[in-house]
Design a protein around this motif. Structure first.
Motif, mmCIF file in Angstrom:
data_model
loop_
_atom_site.group_PDB
_atom_site.id
_atom_site.type_symbol
_atom_site.label_atom_id
_atom_site.label_comp_id
_atom_site.label_asym_id
_atom_site.label_seq_id
_atom_site.Cartn_x
_atom_site.Cartn_y
_atom_site.Cartn_z
ATOM 1 N N ILE A 471 0.871 -1.080 0.048
ATOM 2 C CA ILE A 471 -0.190 -0.053 0.239
ATOM 3 C C ILE A 471 0.868 1.214 0.050
ATOM 4 N N GLU A 472 0.829 2.103 -0.902
ATOM 5 C CA GLU A 472 1.304 3.438 -1.064
ATOM 6 C C GLU A 472 0.791 4.606 -0.251
ATOM 7 N N PRO A 473 1.330 5.208 0.603
ATOM 8 C CA PRO A 473 0.527 5.953 1.546
ATOM 9 C C PRO A 473 0.347 7.250 0.544
ATOM 10 N N LYS A 474 -0.901 7.846 1.121
ATOM 11 C CA LYS A 474 -1.189 9.286 0.358
ATOM 12 C C LYS A 474 -0.127 10.253 0.670
ATOM 13 N N LYS A 475 -0.099 11.205 -0.638
ATOM 14 C CA LYS A 475 0.878 12.450 -0.232
ATOM 15 C C LYS A 475 0.155 13.506 0.212
ATOM 16 N N LYS A 476 0.681 13.941 1.557
ATOM 17 C CA LYS A 476 0.132 15.236 2.303
ATOM 18 C C LYS A 476 0.761 16.244 2.179
ATOM 19 N N THR A 477 0.378 17.343 2.729
ATOM 20 C CA THR A 477 0.728 18.591 2.661
ATOM 21 C C THR A 477 2.072 18.875 3.120
ATOM 22 N N LYS A 478 2.890 19.842 2.842
ATOM 23 C CA LYS A 478 4.412 20.247 3.161
ATOM 24 C C LYS A 478 4.341 20.259 4.812
ATOM 25 N N GLY A 479 5.408 19.515 5.116
ATOM 26 C CA GLY A 479 6.010 19.244 6.656
ATOM 27 C C GLY A 479 5.100 17.883 7.214
ATOM 28 N N ARG A 480 4.104 17.350 6.370
ATOM 29 C CA ARG A 480 3.270 16.103 7.013
ATOM 30 C C ARG A 480 3.798 14.908 6.148
ATOM 31 N N ASN A 481 4.758 15.155 5.052
ATOM 32 C CA ASN A 481 5.005 14.407 4.183
ATOM 33 C C ASN A 481 6.592 13.838 4.179
ATOM 34 N N LYS A 482 7.081 13.999 5.640
ATOM 35 C CA LYS A 482 8.417 13.779 5.678
ATOM 36 C C LYS A 482 8.719 12.292 5.781
ATOM 37 N N PRO A 483 10.033 11.837 5.290
ATOM 38 C CA PRO A 483 10.445 10.317 5.153
ATOM 39 C C PRO A 483 10.064 9.827 6.310
ATOM 40 N N SER A 484 10.605 10.459 7.660
ATOM 41 C CA SER A 484 10.449 9.822 8.986
ATOM 42 C C SER A 484 9.067 9.305 9.385
ATOM 43 N N LYS A 485 8.078 10.611 9.098
ATOM 44 C CA LYS A 485 6.844 10.320 9.284
ATOM 45 C C LYS A 485 6.102 9.046 8.486
ATOM 46 N N ARG A 486 6.505 9.087 7.348
ATOM 47 C CA ARG A 486 6.102 8.166 6.292
ATOM 48 C C ARG A 486 6.526 6.615 6.730
ATOM 49 N N ALA A 487 7.813 6.491 7.038
ATOM 50 C CA ALA A 487 8.333 5.244 7.685
ATOM 51 C C ALA A 487 7.473 4.797 8.795
ATOM 52 N N LYS A 488 7.285 5.879 9.933
ATOM 53 C CA LYS A 488 6.609 5.564 10.970
ATOM 54 C C LYS A 488 5.228 4.965 10.816
ATOM 55 N N LYS A 489 4.411 5.867 9.654
ATOM 56 C CA LYS A 489 3.099 5.314 9.601
ATOM 57 C C LYS A 489 3.088 3.903 8.879
ATOM 58 N N LYS A 490 3.946 3.589 8.157
ATOM 59 C CA LYS A 490 3.985 2.081 7.558
ATOM 60 C C LYS A 490 4.176 1.164 8.619
ATOM 61 N N GLN A 491 5.363 1.211 9.713
ATOM 62 C CA GLN A 491 5.461 0.635 10.640
ATOM 63 C C GLN A 491 4.143 0.385 11.552
ATOM 64 N N GLU A 492 3.293 1.512 11.854
ATOM 65 C CA GLU A 492 1.998 1.150 12.282
ATOM 66 C C GLU A 492 0.984 0.136 11.768
ATOM 67 N N MET A 493 1.187 0.478 10.257
ATOM 68 C CA MET A 493 0.312 -0.184 9.443
ATOM 69 C C MET A 493 0.618 -1.756 9.781
ATOM 70 N N ILE A 494 1.948 -2.006 9.593
ATOM 71 C CA ILE A 494 2.364 -3.578 9.600
ATOM 72 C C ILE A 494 2.183 -4.141 11.212
#
Length: 539
Positions: A471-494
């Motif tokens: 699953i590819e996470p949605k692209k969000k606004t500036k500041g909310r689409n950082k690589p660290s936040k995306r990795a954290k979101k993916k870890q939560e989904m797993i």
């Protein structure tokens, strides 16, 4: 005797006649009662006592109704040979019986000698009025047994191994040298069934309109004669066989093999429903009782065995000495066996499935009996042998009362057409053929869920994780689409995908632990070790 009442006469039955009728009715009622009446005096449960009392009353009413129906709707009674003194029934000859019976019955006792066209096989319609005969040298004929007249005979000029009527006397099938053929009553060839090959035996399933055949390679085939479609074609895998019978109770086809096995088949299964070793040598003949619960088999080791198909035990219920090249049951349960030039009739007169000698008939020396077949609704046994065919009288073999809705020996052409239409409308599908037909219409019980293995659980969890990772996470606004936040979101989904599997695993482990504790508590320790057992904390 009569009395006048309002200008009419009412007959009064004398008291003696009334007692005689009531005694006769009581005898008939005993036959239909379901065992002795239950003793309900010792029961303390009032509700159960009332329910059983109502049920006993219903059983009594049904037995009385059946007895009255039998008295008035089934007036004819079957009878067997009865002897006096030291005389035995199997010593009575056919000549003695012919002198005592009426002229119409004596016509059923004859010998047709055709030495150049035999050996002969034969088949009767379900009503017993018509007979088809087939000679090994190509002679086919249809006879009307009521008028004792020949309807049609043809010469096909090739080997004929077996004949079988289809749903009525208008069509019959003949197993010839290369293929089976279907003919009409006038002897006209209608169909050539090339898919069946060189057939050895034919059987027709009248409730399903299926023609079953087994060829010389042990190949079993079912063909629907209404649509012409091949329903099933299976290799038995047990070699060549010429022993084939249909169980009238459930429509299952049974084959007897050279290894002593009996296999039972249905058209919708490529594997046999049942296989059982009945004899130590090859099976030479087989027959089913009209009720379908009793099977008789004959082996080359000179033994005839009777099997109860409801119990499926390893041992037969009765073993009789003697060889048989052909067997057949009558409508009333008599068993005929033919061997060389002698026919023996066995009967179960005690009702305990214990067959004993009833009658015997010796043919002319040198005649080789190929097939014996009882004629329905008549006390007659047909015998096909190497020099033609014969018919003898067997008192008590046929059903004395016929049901015109089932089989009418006196039916007209209009009645035959109506019956043909009704039977086609009531035709059963091949899926209804099974060992226990009482299962039809019942609800299938739900099976317990099988416990999944550890590998299956891991595979399921891996599949769920792979689906989440894709699953590819949605692209969000500036500041909310950082690589660290995306990795954290993916870890939560797993983690959320893994959670249900881990919770289920934990639950199963707890249940297993509780079960072990219960088992260990139930095990009583020896007296010397009981002081070391951990005591439960007082609440």
């Amino acid at each position: 005797m009569g009395v006048k009442q309002d200008g009419g006469t009412i007959d009064i039955v004398p008291a003696m006649e009334q007692e005689k009728i009531s005694d006769e009715l009581d005898k008939r009622v005993k036959k239909f009662l379901r065992g002795a009446e239950a003793n309900l005096e010792g029961l303390k449960d009032k509700k159960l006592k009332g329910q059983l009392a109502v049920r006993e009353e219903l059983y009594g009413k049904s037995a009385h109704a059946a007895a009255k129906a039998e008295k008035w709707l089934l007036p004819s009674e079957g009878g067997y040979l009865e002897t006096e003194g030291i005389e035995k029934t199997w010593m009575i000859k056919q000549e003695s019986i012919a002198r005592e019976v009426d002229i119409l019955s004596s016509r059923s006792q004859y010998d047709i000698v055709l030495p150049d066209l035999g050996p002969y096989t034969l088949d009767f319609t379900s009503s017993g009025r018509y007979m088809a005969v087939g000679g090994r040298k190509g002679h086919l004929a249809i006879l009307d047994m009521k008028n004792m007249s020949l309807i049609r005979e043809i010469q096909v000029r090739e080997t004929v191994r077996d004949v079988a009527f289809l749903h009525n006397e208008l069509f019959f099938a003949a197993a010839q040298k290369k293929y089976p053929y279907i003919y009409n009553r006038d002897g006209t060839e209608l169909h050539c069934l090339k898919e069946h090959g060189a057939v050895l035996r034919l059987q027709f399933l009248k409730n399903h309109f299926l023609l079953a055949s087994v060829n010389k390679f042990g190949h079993l085939r079912y063909q629907d004669v209404t649509m012409g479609r091949m329903i099933g074609s299976y290799r038995t895998g047990l070699g060549r066989t010429d022993v084939m019978q249909v169980n009238p109770y459930n429509g299952v086809v049974a084959l007897g093999h050279s290894g002593g096995k009996v296999s039972m088949w249905k058209p919708t299964s490529s594997a046999p429903l049942l296989q059982r070793l009945c004899h130590k040598g090859p099976i030479s003949a087989m027959a089913f009782h009209p009720n379908g619960h009793l099977m008789a088999t004959a082996g080359k080791e000179k033994k005839i065995m009777l099997w109860d198909l409801r119990k499926l035990q390893d041992e037969p219920i009765q073993t009789l000495p003697g060889h048989a090249s052909t067997l057949d049951f009558s409508q009333k349960g008599l068993l005929a066996r033919g061997c060389n030039s002698y026919v023996q009739i066995l009967g179960d007169f005690s009702g305990s499935q214990n067959y004993e000698n009833y009658m015997g008939h010796g043919m002319i020396k040198g005649y080789q009996i190929g097939k014996v077949l009882f004629r329905p609704y008549e006390d007659v046994l047909g015998i096909g042998h190497s020099m033609g065919w014969s018919s003898i009288l067997i008192p008590g073999s046929g059903e004395p009362n016929f049901d015109t809705w089932v089989a009418n020996p006196f039916e007209t052409s209009k009645q035959r057409r109506e019956k043909e239409v009704h039977s086609l409308l009531d035709k059963l599908p091949p899926e209804t053929i099974m060992l226990n037909p009482t299962e039809l219409g019942t609800v299938k019980t739900q099976r317990r869920k099988e416990k999944r293995t550890k590998e299956e659980k891991e595979a399921e969890m891996e599949a769920a994780l792979e689906a989440v990772k894709g699953i590819e996470p949605k692209k969000k606004t500036k500041g909310r689409n950082k690589p660290s936040k995306r990795a954290k979101k993916k870890q939560e989904m797993i983690v959320s995908a893994k959670r249900p599997f881990l919770e289920q695993q934990k639950k199963e482990e707890e249940q297993a632990t509780r079960k072990k504790q219960k088992v260990s508590e139930q095990v009583e320790q020896p007296t010397a070790l009981q002081r070391f057992v951990r005591k439960k904390a007082a609440t």
